[in-house]
Design a protein around this motif. Sequence first.
Motif, PDB file in Angstrom:
ATOM      1  N   THR A  92      53.093  45.604  43.381  1.00 19.94           N
ATOM      2  CA  THR A  92      53.186  44.155  43.551  1.00 19.94           C
ATOM      3  C   THR A  92      54.462  43.746  44.267  1.00 19.94           C
ATOM      4  OG1 THR A  92      51.871  43.855  41.568  1.00 19.94           O
ATOM      5  CG2 THR A  92      53.121  41.964  42.332  1.00 19.94           C
ATOM      6  N   LYS A  93      55.601  44.343  43.868  1.00 20.62           N
ATOM      7  CA  LYS A  93      56.875  43.930  44.444  1.00 20.62           C
ATOM      8  C   LYS A  93      57.264  44.778  45.649  1.00 20.62           C
ATOM      9  CE  LYS A  93      58.730  42.152  40.093  1.00 20.62           C
ATOM     10  NZ  LYS A  93      59.806  42.262  39.074  1.00 20.62           N
ATOM     11  N   LEU A  94      57.128  46.102  45.525  1.00 23.82           N
ATOM     12  CA  LEU A  94      57.614  46.978  46.580  1.00 23.82           C
ATOM     13  C   LEU A  94      56.687  47.027  47.772  1.00 23.82           C
ATOM     14  CD1 LEU A  94      59.793  49.007  47.394  1.00 23.82           C
ATOM     15  CD2 LEU A  94      58.440  50.801  46.314  1.00 23.82           C
ATOM     16  N   CYS A  95      55.387  46.963  47.541  1.00 24.38           N
ATOM     17  CA  CYS A  95      54.418  47.142  48.631  1.00 24.38           C
ATOM     18  C   CYS A  95      53.784  45.813  49.017  1.00 24.38           C
ATOM     19  CB  CYS A  95      53.354  48.164  48.210  1.00 24.38           C
ATOM     20  SG  CYS A  95      52.130  48.517  49.483  1.00 24.38           S
ATOM     21  N   CYS A  96      52.616  45.531  48.459  1.00 21.47           N
ATOM     22  CA  CYS A  96      51.855  44.351  48.893  1.00 21.47           C
ATOM     23  C   CYS A  96      52.558  43.050  48.543  1.00 21.47           C
ATOM     24  CB  CYS A  96      50.460  44.379  48.264  1.00 21.47           C
ATOM     25  SG  CYS A  96      49.459  45.758  48.827  1.00 21.47           S
ATOM     26  N   GLY A  97      53.173  42.986  47.350  1.00 18.13           N
ATOM     27  CA  GLY A  97      53.818  41.746  46.964  1.00 18.13           C
ATOM     28  C   GLY A  97      54.973  41.384  47.869  1.00 18.13           C
ATOM     29  N   ALA A  98      55.764  42.386  48.282  1.00 13.86           N
ATOM     30  CA  ALA A  98      56.919  42.111  49.141  1.00 13.86           C
ATOM     31  C   ALA A  98      56.502  41.855  50.586  1.00 13.86           C
ATOM     32  CB  ALA A  98      57.895  43.288  49.079  1.00 13.86           C
ATOM     33  N   CYS A  99      55.440  42.536  51.039  1.00 18.87           N
ATOM     34  CA  CYS A  99      55.052  42.423  52.455  1.00 18.87           C
ATOM     35  C   CYS A  99      54.247  41.161  52.734  1.00 18.87           C
ATOM     36  CB  CYS A  99      54.256  43.665  52.868  1.00 18.87           C
ATOM     37  SG  CYS A  99      55.190  45.204  52.759  1.00 18.87           S
ATOM     38  N   CYS A 100      53.214  40.931  51.948  1.00 18.89           N
ATOM     39  CA  CYS A 100      52.315  39.824  52.267  1.00 18.89           C
ATOM     40  C   CYS A 100      52.035  38.919  51.073  1.00 18.89           C
ATOM     41  CB  CYS A 100      50.988  40.361  52.810  1.00 18.89           C
ATOM     42  SG  CYS A 100      50.147  41.505  51.695  1.00 18.89           S
ATOM     43  N   GLY A 101      52.742  39.117  49.964  1.00 16.06           N
ATOM     44  CA  GLY A 101      52.542  38.251  48.808  1.00 16.06           C
ATOM     45  C   GLY A 101      51.174  38.368  48.186  1.00 16.06           C
ATOM     46  N   CYS A 102      50.651  39.591  48.084  1.00 18.62           N
ATOM     47  CA  CYS A 102      49.294  39.797  47.575  1.00 18.62           C
ATOM     48  C   CYS A 102      49.290  40.897  46.519  1.00 18.62           C
ATOM     49  CB  CYS A 102      48.332  40.186  48.701  1.00 18.62           C
ATOM     50  SG  CYS A 102      48.046  38.892  49.922  1.00 18.62           S
ATOM     51  N   HIS A 103      48.282  40.847  45.683  1.00 23.09           N
ATOM     52  CA  HIS A 103      47.988  41.927  44.754  1.00 23.09           C
ATOM     53  C   HIS A 103      47.027  42.901  45.427  1.00 23.09           C
ATOM     54  CE1 HIS A 103      49.999  40.626  41.143  1.00 23.09           C
ATOM     55  NE2 HIS A 103      49.422  39.438  41.181  1.00 23.09           N
ATOM     56  N   LEU A 104      47.310  44.191  45.311  1.00 23.44           N
ATOM     57  CA  LEU A 104      46.398  45.198  45.827  1.00 23.44           C
ATOM     58  C   LEU A 104      45.218  45.346  44.867  1.00 23.44           C
ATOM     59  CD1 LEU A 104      45.740  47.475  47.852  1.00 23.44           C
ATOM     60  CD2 LEU A 104      47.049  49.019  46.386  1.00 23.44           C
ATOM     61  N   GLN A 105      43.999  45.237  45.396  1.00 23.94           N
ATOM     62  CA  GLN A 105      42.777  45.356  44.602  1.00 23.94           C
ATOM     63  C   GLN A 105      42.031  46.614  45.018  1.00 23.94           C
ATOM     64  OE1 GLN A 105      41.791  43.127  42.188  1.00 23.94           O
ATOM     65  NE2 GLN A 105      43.687  42.010  42.520  1.00 23.94           N
ATOM     66  N   CYS A 106      41.665  47.447  44.051  1.00 28.06           N
ATOM     67  CA  CYS A 106      40.907  48.671  44.326  1.00 28.06           C
ATOM     68  C   CYS A 106      39.597  48.595  43.550  1.00 28.06           C
ATOM     69  CB  CYS A 106      41.710  49.904  43.919  1.00 28.06           C
ATOM     70  SG  CYS A 106      40.860  51.465  44.208  1.00 28.06           S
ATOM     71  N   CYS A 107      38.503  48.430  44.273  1.00 32.20           N
ATOM     72  CA  CYS A 107      37.164  48.346  43.678  1.00 32.20           C
ATOM     73  C   CYS A 107      37.064  47.224  42.645  1.00 32.20           C
ATOM     74  CB  CYS A 107      36.765  49.679  43.052  1.00 32.20           C
ATOM     75  SG  CYS A 107      36.693  51.054  44.223  1.00 32.20           S
ATOM     76  N   GLY A 108      37.915  46.212  42.773  1.00 36.75           N
ATOM     77  CA  GLY A 108      37.841  45.060  41.885  1.00 36.75           C
ATOM     78  C   GLY A 108      38.271  45.322  40.465  1.00 36.75           C
ATOM     79  N   MET A 109      38.966  46.441  40.192  1.00 37.38           N
ATOM     80  CA  MET A 109      39.312  46.774  38.815  1.00 37.38           C
ATOM     81  C   MET A 109      40.327  45.792  38.239  1.00 37.38           C
ATOM     82  SD  MET A 109      39.383  50.942  38.708  1.00 37.38           S
ATOM     83  CE  MET A 109      40.464  51.113  40.137  1.00 37.38           C
ATOM     84  N   CYS A 110      41.309  45.396  39.042  1.00 42.89           N
ATOM     85  CA  CYS A 110      42.313  44.450  38.545  1.00 42.89           C
ATOM     86  C   CYS A 110      41.678  43.087  38.244  1.00 42.89           C
ATOM     87  CB  CYS A 110      43.440  44.300  39.560  1.00 42.89           C
ATOM     88  SG  CYS A 110      44.452  45.783  39.754  1.00 42.89           S
ATOM     89  N   ALA A 111      40.798  42.630  39.140  1.00 41.94           N
ATOM     90  CA  ALA A 111      40.110  41.367  38.897  1.00 41.94           C
ATOM     91  C   ALA A 111      39.213  41.471  37.679  1.00 41.94           C
ATOM     92  CB  ALA A 111      39.290  40.977  40.125  1.00 41.94           C
ATOM     93  N   GLN A 112      38.585  42.633  37.499  1.00 42.38           N
ATOM     94  CA  GLN A 112      37.740  42.829  36.321  1.00 42.38           C
ATOM     95  C   GLN A 112      38.552  42.730  35.041  1.00 42.38           C
ATOM     96  OE1 GLN A 112      34.210  43.519  36.547  1.00 42.38           O
ATOM     97  NE2 GLN A 112      34.504  42.816  34.457  1.00 42.38           N
ATOM     98  N   ALA A 113      39.748  43.330  35.041  1.00 45.57           N
ATOM     99  CA  ALA A 113      40.609  43.242  33.867  1.00 45.57           C
ATOM    100  C   ALA A 113      41.056  41.807  33.623  1.00 45.57           C
ATOM    101  CB  ALA A 113      41.823  44.159  34.046  1.00 45.57           C
ATOM    102  N   GLN A 114      41.359  41.078  34.698  1.00 50.44           N
ATOM    103  CA  GLN A 114      41.760  39.677  34.555  1.00 50.44           C
ATOM    104  C   GLN A 114      40.631  38.847  33.943  1.00 50.44           C
ATOM    105  OE1 GLN A 114      41.821  37.274  38.093  1.00 50.44           O
ATOM    106  NE2 GLN A 114      43.742  36.267  37.491  1.00 50.44           N
ATOM    107  N   GLU A 115      39.417  39.047  34.415  1.00 49.80           N
ATOM    108  CA  GLU A 115      38.285  38.293  33.883  1.00 49.80           C
ATOM    109  C   GLU A 115      38.009  38.658  32.429  1.00 49.80           C
ATOM    110  OE1 GLU A 115      35.410  39.504  36.691  1.00 49.80           O
ATOM    111  OE2 GLU A 115      36.438  38.524  38.359  1.00 49.80           O
TER     112      GLU A 115
END
Length: 636
Positions: A176-199
Motif C-alpha cells: 500500500t505504501k511502498l508500491c501502489c499506494g506511493a506510486c498511484c494511491g491505489c490498493h493492489l487487488q489480486c483476484c478480488g481477494m482484498c475486496a472480498q475480505a472487505q465485503e
Amino acid sequence: PESERTDACSLVCCGMLQNDRDRFLLMGIPPPSCTRRLFTHIMIPLAIFLMAVWAAFHIRNAYVNQLMATLLVSFFVLALVTQCCKGRWKRIGIRKELLWRKYRLLKGNTAPPTADDGPPEEEKDGDPYLQGQTVRDLGCAHAFICGCYSTDLQGKEPPVAHEFNLIHKVWNALVTKLCCGACCGCHLQCCGMCAQAQEARELERFLPAESRRVDYVTMESWQAYYPKILKDRAARTISKPFPPLSKLSQQLLQAWVVVFALLCGYCVWQQFHFFHILLYLAVFGHAWLFMWCVHWPFHKHDVSWDAVIKAFSCGFVLSTTLAVAWETVVGIVLRLFMDVLMMIFGVEVQIDEDGYGLFTLLGPAGFAQASTTSSHDDYLVAFGREHPFIYTLYIAIHAYCVAAFLEEVAKYLGYMMISDHPDLWTKTELEKAAETAEPFDDESEQQQAEERQPTNDGEQQQQRRRRWGFGGSDLPVEAQDRPKKSFGATITVLMVAVALGMACCENLLYVFVYNENEVATEVAVLIARMMFPIHPICAAIQSVGVVKRDVENQPPNKLGKVLYVAIIVHGTFDFLLLFLDFLNFDATVGGALLSYMAAIFVTSAALVWYFKESTKQRLRLQGVDREIVRNSSTLL
C-alpha cells in the motif's frame, strides 16, 4: 482483530468459499454442489486440454492437426475465461447488493426488501447507493486477475492503527505504501481477494453474529446438527456406532475415502510396489492415530468429532495451499536475490550437456577456479562452499522467514477459518443463536419449505431463518456451560488438528514426490518425520498464546506475540537440519546421527516449554473457574 476469520477465508481459493457464504447470507442463494463445480471448473477444461494434447501428437495430417489443436486450445481458454468472468460478475453483484442494503439502513428502512426493491440494473457514477464509489471502482475491486482500487489513506495512517496485526502491517508497508499506494494511491487487488475480505467484514457488521451461524460449502445451519452433539455432551456419552456429524463433515469423510481409493488405484495402475499402498495407509494412519491420542482419551467431551474432522481437512487442503503458494513466491524472490549475489561475486552459470556449470571467475587467491554442478540447488551449494557466511545467511532466511514464518501463519489462519465452530461458543452465544431460529412444526414442513423456491428477497430471508430451526426450547444449552479450562482444551485440540492435516499433506509430498521411487528411502523419510512431529508441537505452542488471548482475555493480543515462539522453534529445527546437511556435503561434519541429535534437542526443548507454559495456564484457568463457581454459588 475480529476480522481475522473472514480475512483468512477470503485468502484461500481466491475467496470462493467466502463469496459463496456472503451470497447465501445476503441474497439467500445457495452455492452449486461440489460435484457440479468439479465437473464445470476442473473436469471439462481438463478434458478439452487432454483432447488438444492427444490431437497434437496423434493426428498425422499437418493441416488437420494444427486446426484441431488450435480449436481445442481456444475452447480451453474460452472455458477458463468464461468461468472467471461469470465469477467476477457474481462478486460485483454481491458488492452492489451489500451497498444497496447498507444504503437502505442508513435511510432508516429496516423492512425486508421485496423483489422490486433492489439496486438498479445499470448503475452510473453518482448513484446515492454507491456511497461515493464509481462504476470503475466496482470493476477494479473485482478485477479479472489484478486491479488497482483507489485508497483514501494517501499519506495518512489507518484510522484505527492499533487493531492492525502483523499481516496487515506487512501488507501496508510493502504494497500500500511502498508500491501502489506511493506510486498511484491505489490498493493492489489480486483476484478480488482484498475486496472480498472487505465485503465480508462489512457483512459481519451488517448482520448480527447469531444470524451468520452457517457452515461453509454446505450452508447448513448449526441447528441442523449441533443439538445432537450437545445432547451427547450433556449425557456424557458418544453416539454409537458413529457420532453426530454435519453435512460438511460427512462430505469430507466421503472425499477422504474417494481420494484414498484413487491413490490406491493409481498405485496399482503404475504397478507400484505393494508397500506403497501400505505407506499411504501409514501416512494417513499416523496422523489420525496422533489425533485420536490427543482428542479421545482426554478431550472427547470438550471437542466434537465434527470439529476435529473440519479442522484436519482445513489444514490438509486450505492451510497447505496457502503455505505452498506463499513459499513458492517468496522462494523465487529469494532465489533471484541469490542469483544477483552470485553475479556480484563474480560467478557465472553456464548450461552444459549435463545441466549447469558453475564457474568462479576469480578465486580468493586471484586464480581462476571452476566447479561443475548438475542442478540449480547444486550450484547454490557450490557457491556456498566458497562463500559459507553468505550461504549460511541464505539458509537462515529460508528456514526462519520462508518455511517457519509462512507455515506457522498458514496454520494459524487455518485455525481461524474454523474458529466459529459451535464448540467454541459460550452458553450465552448459543442461547442468542437459538433465539433466532423459527422452528418448523415437523420435519415434513421443513422439507416442503426447502423444496419451495422463494419469490422475493423477503421470502428468501424468511426461508433461510426457518431453515435454521428445530427449535431452541429443547436445546440442552446447559451442556455448553463448560469451564474455561474446557474451552482452552478445545482451542488446543483444534489447532493441533489443523497442524496434523498440514503435516499429513506435507508427509505425502516428502515421501512420494521429493524422493526417488524406492521403498527403503520412503520408509526412512516417513519414520524420521513421524519421530519429530514439529508441526503439531508448534501448533500446541501457538495455542498457549491463543488461549491466553481468547479465553483469559490477557495479552498477547498481537499476532506476532502469539506466533513468535512457534516461529523460533520451527525455524531453528529447519535451520539446524539444513545447516548440518550443508556441512555434511562439505565433508567437515558427518552424519545423520548429528542431525538426529539436533532434531531431538529442538523437539525436546519445545515440548518442555509447552508443558511448562500449558501447566501454568491450566492452573490459571482452574483458578478462574473456581472464582466463577464461588461467585455464582447460592450458599454464600
